[in-house]
Design an enzyme around this catalytic site. Structure first.
Site, PDB file in Angstrom:
ATOM      1  N   LYS A  24      33.438  30.325  67.247  1.00  0.00           N
ATOM      2  CA  LYS A  24      33.727  29.095  67.933  1.00  0.00           C
ATOM      3  C   LYS A  24      33.766  27.907  66.980  1.00  0.00           C
ATOM      4  O   LYS A  24      34.352  26.872  67.274  1.00  0.00           O
ATOM      5  CB  LYS A  24      32.648  28.809  68.980  1.00  0.00           C
ATOM      6  N   ASP A  63      35.152  27.217  59.706  1.00  0.00           N
ATOM      7  CA  ASP A  63      34.409  25.969  59.616  1.00  0.00           C
ATOM      8  C   ASP A  63      33.644  25.855  58.311  1.00  0.00           C
ATOM      9  O   ASP A  63      33.662  24.824  57.660  1.00  0.00           O
ATOM     10  CB  ASP A  63      33.461  25.798  60.818  1.00  0.00           C
ATOM     11  N   ASP A  91      29.839  30.235  53.431  1.00  0.00           N
ATOM     12  CA  ASP A  91      28.562  30.291  52.716  1.00  0.00           C
ATOM     13  C   ASP A  91      28.423  31.617  51.988  1.00  0.00           C
ATOM     14  O   ASP A  91      28.753  31.724  50.827  1.00  0.00           O
ATOM     15  CB  ASP A  91      27.372  29.926  53.608  1.00  0.00           C
ATOM     16  N   ASP A 148      27.497  24.393  65.180  1.00  0.00           N
ATOM     17  CA  ASP A 148      26.421  24.253  66.156  1.00  0.00           C
ATOM     18  C   ASP A 148      25.106  24.828  65.655  1.00  0.00           C
ATOM     19  O   ASP A 148      25.044  25.530  64.642  1.00  0.00           O
ATOM     20  CB  ASP A 148      26.791  24.990  67.443  1.00  0.00           C
ATOM     21  N   ARG A 176      28.027  20.647  68.762  1.00  0.00           N
ATOM     22  CA  ARG A 176      29.437  20.884  68.432  1.00  0.00           C
ATOM     23  C   ARG A 176      30.305  19.645  68.631  1.00  0.00           C
ATOM     24  O   ARG A 176      31.279  19.445  67.919  1.00  0.00           O
ATOM     25  CB  ARG A 176      30.016  22.006  69.298  1.00  0.00           C
TER      26      ARG A 176
END
Length: 193
Positions: free
Chosen positions: A51, A109, A112, A168, A174
């Site tokens: 998401k 998004d 890492d 989030d 968000r």
């Protein structure tokens, strides 16, 4: 800045704002311009990862001026925690096999460990994609475990847990228009489990 973002998120939830709303807009324009040049005349499929990347993906495609198609995929390794769990679960929401003659640009998004994007690259190759590139809004190079080439990177950040602009913690934050480092007190209980 006000002490309260809205009734649900006081500024005391955050350590600092890492990427402002204005900076996000600049990042999107820069990346979109590069995509416009690099994919001109090609069949482009933009694949947002749900998401976390849904806001970034929608803002980005509105700045891309060449023809494209859009789909989404869900790939997650976080669960409800603040650190990656290492195992990546992938769910597709459309028949990606219908697009394997397209160049695919996967939009995420945050990068890492690199494990999610490595797993997705294998997943997409298995479905017939030959030209796979990645775009990520944020990059935490200190956390890298798997080597992955990402063509478009918005901004490198330190190894902090960040929220906002689609990112989030337990489905909260968000909707923030900026990206901020979350204060440890907000997630420290999850580190003990």
């Amino acid at each position: 800045m006000a002490d309260i973002i809205n009734a649900e998120y006081p500024m005391s939830d955050f350590r600092e704002i890492i990427v402002s709303e204005e900076e996000i807009k600049g990042i999107i324009c820069r990346i979109a311009n590069e995509i416009n040049q690099n994919y001109a005349g090609k069949k482009l499929l933009v694949c947002g990862i749900l998401k976390g990347a849904f806001i970034f993906t929608s803002d980005l495609i509105r700045q891309i001026k060449i023809p494209l198609e859009v789909t989404f995929i869900q790939a997650s390794s976080y669960g409800n925690g603040s650190t990656s769990q290492g195992k990546v679960k992938v769910t597709e929401f459309s028949d990606l096999g219908n697009y394997n003659n397209f160049d695919i640009l996967v939009v995420d998004d945050i990068l890492d460990t690199g494990n999610t994007l490595c797993r997705l690259k294998d997943f997409l190759r298995e479905r017939g994609f030959k030209n796979i590139e990645f775009c990520t809004l944020l990059d935490k190079p200190e956390r890298r475990e798997s080597k992955i080439d990402v063509k478009y990177i918005g901004k490198q950040i330190a190894n902090e847990f960040v929220v906002g602009y689609g990112l989030d913690f337990n489905e909260k934050y968000r909707s923030l228009p900026f990206i901020a480092s979350l204060h440890e007190k907000m997630y420290e209980n999850t580190l003990k489990t």
